[in-house]
Design an enzyme around this catalytic site. Structure first.
Site, short mmCIF file in Angstrom:
data_model
loop_
_atom_site.label_atom_id
_atom_site.label_comp_id
_atom_site.label_asym_id
_atom_site.label_seq_id
_atom_site.Cartn_x
_atom_site.Cartn_y
_atom_site.Cartn_z
N ASP A 99 0.84 -1.19 0.00
CA ASP A 99 0.00 0.00 0.00
C ASP A 99 0.88 1.25 0.00
O ASP A 99 1.74 1.41 0.86
CB ASP A 99 -0.92 -0.02 1.22
CG ASP A 99 -2.15 0.85 1.01
OD1 ASP A 99 -2.49 1.13 -0.16
OD2 ASP A 99 -2.77 1.24 2.01
N HIS A 150 -3.77 13.92 0.95
CA HIS A 150 -4.00 13.03 2.09
C HIS A 150 -2.83 13.11 3.06
O HIS A 150 -3.02 13.26 4.28
CB HIS A 150 -4.17 11.59 1.60
CG HIS A 150 -4.18 10.56 2.70
ND1 HIS A 150 -5.23 10.45 3.60
CD2 HIS A 150 -3.26 9.63 3.09
CE1 HIS A 150 -4.96 9.48 4.47
NE2 HIS A 150 -3.78 8.97 4.18
N GLU A 152 -10.68 4.10 3.61
CA GLU A 152 -9.76 4.90 2.79
C GLU A 152 -10.08 4.59 1.34
O GLU A 152 -9.98 3.44 0.90
CB GLU A 152 -8.30 4.58 3.10
CG GLU A 152 -7.84 5.11 4.45
CD GLU A 152 -6.31 5.09 4.64
OE1 GLU A 152 -5.64 4.28 3.95
OE2 GLU A 152 -5.80 5.87 5.45
N GLU A 169 -9.21 4.16 -2.12
CA GLU A 169 -7.97 3.94 -2.85
C GLU A 169 -8.27 3.31 -4.22
O GLU A 169 -9.38 2.87 -4.50
CB GLU A 169 -7.02 3.02 -2.07
CG GLU A 169 -6.67 3.56 -0.69
CD GLU A 169 -5.43 2.90 -0.11
OE1 GLU A 169 -4.72 2.18 -0.85
OE2 GLU A 169 -5.17 3.11 1.08
N ASP A 180 -9.17 0.52 1.93
CA ASP A 180 -8.17 0.14 2.92
C ASP A 180 -8.70 0.49 4.32
O ASP A 180 -8.30 1.47 4.93
CB ASP A 180 -6.86 0.89 2.63
CG ASP A 180 -5.75 0.54 3.58
OD1 ASP A 180 -5.66 -0.64 3.97
OD2 ASP A 180 -4.96 1.44 3.94
N ARG A 182 -8.17 3.67 13.30
CA ARG A 182 -7.32 4.82 13.61
C ARG A 182 -6.83 4.83 15.05
O ARG A 182 -5.71 5.29 15.32
CB ARG A 182 -8.08 6.12 13.33
CG ARG A 182 -8.54 6.30 11.90
CD ARG A 182 -7.39 6.36 10.93
NE ARG A 182 -7.86 6.64 9.57
CZ ARG A 182 -7.12 6.52 8.49
NH1 ARG A 182 -5.88 6.10 8.57
NH2 ARG A 182 -7.62 6.80 7.30
N GLN A 237 -4.05 2.37 15.10
CA GLN A 237 -2.94 2.89 14.30
C GLN A 237 -2.10 3.91 15.07
O GLN A 237 -0.87 3.84 15.06
CB GLN A 237 -3.50 3.52 13.02
CG GLN A 237 -2.44 3.90 11.99
CD GLN A 237 -3.04 4.47 10.71
OE1 GLN A 237 -4.27 4.51 10.54
NE2 GLN A 237 -2.19 4.93 9.82
N LYS A 291 -4.47 -2.03 9.84
CA LYS A 291 -4.76 -2.16 8.42
C LYS A 291 -5.11 -3.60 8.02
O LYS A 291 -5.78 -3.81 7.01
CB LYS A 291 -3.54 -1.72 7.60
CG LYS A 291 -3.13 -0.28 7.84
CD LYS A 291 -4.12 0.70 7.23
CE LYS A 291 -3.59 2.12 7.24
NZ LYS A 291 -4.41 3.03 6.45
N THR A 319 -9.42 -5.60 3.84
CA THR A 319 -9.28 -4.70 2.69
C THR A 319 -10.30 -5.17 1.67
O THR A 319 -10.36 -6.36 1.37
CB THR A 319 -7.86 -4.79 2.09
OG1 THR A 319 -6.91 -4.49 3.11
CG2 THR A 319 -7.69 -3.83 0.92
N GLU A 347 -9.31 12.54 7.75
CA GLU A 347 -9.01 13.90 7.25
C GLU A 347 -10.11 14.88 7.64
O GLU A 347 -9.85 16.05 7.94
CB GLU A 347 -8.86 13.88 5.72
CG GLU A 347 -7.62 13.13 5.24
CD GLU A 347 -7.52 13.14 3.72
OE1 GLU A 347 -7.76 14.19 3.10
OE2 GLU A 347 -7.21 12.08 3.14
#
Lengths: 443, 443
Positions: free
Chosen positions: B140, B147, B211, B213, B245, B249, B252, B265, B269, B386
């Protein structure tokens, strides 16, 4: 008081001797108490599973064809007859345990099968050893507080451990496709890093390091969405090997913020060719690393009484090195690291329990690296970066200096599990020489 | 002036129409100019390769058996007949290009094979779509500066980009085994994070994010030790899909220092079920993202004139969402992100060239994620983190607020490549609903 140590059986009996003479050689890695699995070929023939005994390899497919196995042991030998041991691993520990007991009986002094089995022994110096498993995924942990603290000291000398270190086994996914077997040379890779003036440069990497690690290989898989609780986690490990997590320190410094190491690690990973089974290591079970005063206790999902009491392994690990000049001078190899798995802060069961705690599935043949197995003493610095941080570099017995590895340097690891009252066992070698960089293709 | 855009052929002709009626439906993802590959099953039968056309799937194995293909196209259809498209991908782009041209001719209005082929179309609403490839490895990237800058603004508002961002496509290895196809629910995983008082806690994660992607899938592999130069890098990509993805958080934040994201993560997915080929996307080639004034130029190993001129892709990407309350109220789905692949700072060719620059081999079926495809505007914030950083959370049209995803929320992505003079194509959906956490096993 409950004895949490793994059950032992006749295969661990220190009085058991093999009719294979070299299995009794002092210092051999492969006495009859070990019996690790590997994959070999001979004269360019097909790859097949074997078991190491002294200076010989037992050809499992041939022994199977000769009718030496039955029941569960036969199923296991069948699964171990191909070019990868993954089918054997997928059977779970029961089948390989049955095969181990049967092979131990066959190879023991006084076996009625000696004459038959002797025909299926191949001298180890006549075979080529291959990567024993198909590595689906490779996860690398950072389980030694001594390594972690030395590497973090530059960032923050007062708090060198990352915030999570004492609470969970920190890890990252590394590259599975570049795991290779001992003996294959490592060509110095190209990479991008910062030049001393702070501008990016691309070329042969300049700070090539080894990391002395220990690897665990997953046997039976779990299903996605079904975490493996700590109490059952050790059962998912089939066996162990030595592992060199080659590292490009110059690349790593530049690339790893914020997503961690990438190309600095995927250049190559070397593993020893024999999988030493969890059964063979049972006598060497040890308590988990003692937390220091003031360390928090990990959360319950990482704690089990049996694992705390006997989830560690008492394995001494050494790193040896020669340089081109040493070889030209006929110098003996230098032992540049002497450490022990006892220094790991986390057990492999804790690594498995943590890894699967979010429902991630571990698959047969997945490889878990311990991270650099550094200890507290100077000779326990199990990669060059730690020596560079503390002393600027390594001085070899002949006076040569190394900050990082140079072309032609050769590095290898050895390991030894020992305990009073048991026959010590080893792992074979995890070795590679550094080749010069190849030209970078431009079109 | 050299035209660096990929060559077009009759399969891209906007005048070509299919005798499959719905292939001309306004807004369809699957006009005859697309023809993406997938793997489907029907009534619990075996998995097999298919090509999407309008609201139908062409059963490749059946069409092959009926003699509709010959030469290279037949080889490709044969390779695409099984439960995974990896054998097709391994053939390289030539074979799939031949199959694409032949299928386009068969499905075009006026084809002599219409009657024959019509028998091998299966309505899409009657099939189950599966993960189309066996994902060996999943890397990834983090290729959007928007971002990256928003996520880094908290750390250092003046310098939100990591030092390497403008010099190389930053990436990490993520977990390949937990990649799943659109439609499979994501159970809220357990994880360890810091409670507000700073003590570690373990339980169902509290900050589940998506996310948005874009994924690229590797076709023919390179050999270890042989980097793919930038000029040839694009050829190694077979096709593309949408990719979510999923990210924890809270986990993370705690775990990623210093080795990067791991369990935050690997929980899951999601990818869209159709591989849209590089050929189908040829008309939508676009210049690479323009560097801003003052940005350094990447080093030569990442720069090729053709890639700079046409290595980007003009694909609009949207994220849609419903909550349980919205569904109960019969509300229309909320479009919560509208962004474009044009915002990526790095091309997929640059990702491939960088990934292999140290000799790492990419294998058939390896998946490369772009990283969150965020744009500069507020509606281009392509993950909730974000929005949380900038506004504390998201307000949905019905007034509901979300910082992160709640149980029952459903999120899906759509994508659309469009360009004047060409028929737009899409990707199908990349969708999942959040299920409540399951009990954590304790023994």
């Amino acid at each position: 008081m409950v004895d949490h140590r793994p059950a032992l059986d006749e295969t661990h009996d220190p009085a058991r001797r093999s009719w294979v003479a070299w299995a009794q050689a002092p210092g051999t890695d492969f006495p009859i108490q070990n019996l690790p699995f590997g994959v070999f070929s001979r004269d360019g023939g097909e790859k097949r599973g074997g078991i190491a005994i002294g200076d010989q390899v037992l050809d499992l497919a041939a022994a199977l064809a000769a009718g030496l196995f039955e029941g569960e042991a036969r199923d296991a030998a069948q699964a171990a007859s191909g070019p990868s041991l993954n089918p054997l691993l997928a059977l779970g520990r029961g089948a390989s345990r049955a095969l181990r007991r049967r092979v131990s009986a066959i190879l023991a002094e006084g076996s009625a099968d000696q004459a038959k089995a002797a025909a299926y022994l191949v001298p180890m110096d006549r075979v080529t050893l291959h990567l024993p498993i198909t590595v689906g995924n490779f996860t690398d942990f950072m389980a030694s507080r001594f390594h972690t603290a030395r590497m973090g000291a530059k960032r923050d000398p007062a708090n060198p451990l990352p915030p999570a270190f004492l609470h969970l086994p920190i890890a990252y996914h590394s590259r599975a496709t570049t795991v290779r077997v001992s003996g294959e040379a490592v060509a110095r890779p190209h990479g991008q890093s910062l030049a001393p003036d702070g501008t990016p440069r691309f070329g042969p990497i300049q700070a090539l390091d080894f990391e002395l690690e220990f690897g665990a290989v997953i046997g039976a898989a779990n299903r996605m969405g079904e975490p493996i609780p700590i109490a059952r986690a050790a059962d998912s490990i089939f066996g162990y090997c030595l592992l060199n997590d080659w590292s490009a320190r110059d690349v790593q410094r530049f690339e790893m913020m914020p997503l961690g190491p990438f190309l600095s690690k995927s250049l190559s990973t070397t593993v020893s060719p024999w999988l030493v089974t969890a059964e063979a290591l049972a006598p060497f079970a040890a308590p988990a690393f003692a937390r220091l005063e003031g360390d928090a206790e990990p959360l319950p999902y990482l704690m089990a009484a049996a694992d705390q009491a006997a989830g560690g392994l008492d394995v001494a690990l050494d790193c040896w090195m020669t340089t081109p000049r040493m070889r030209a001078e006929g110098a003996t190899p230098a032992r540049i690291v002497a450490t022990s798995l006892r220094h790991l802060h986390w057990t492999f069961a804790q690594m498995v329990a943590h890894h699967t705690s979010n429902g991630c599935d571990l698959r047969t043949g997945d490889l878990l690296g311990s991270g650099t197995v550094s200890g507290p003493e100077p000779d326990g610095r199990a990669c060059l970066a730690e020596v560079v941080v503390e002393e600027g570099g390594l001085t070899l017995p002949n006076g040569e200096r190394r900050s990082f590895l140079e072309d032609g340097d050769e590095v290898w690891f050895t390991g030894r599990a020992a305990r009073d009252g048991f026959v010590p066992i080893g792992f074979g070698e995890c070795r590679a020489r550094i080749d010069p960089a190849r030209p970078f293709p431009t079109a």
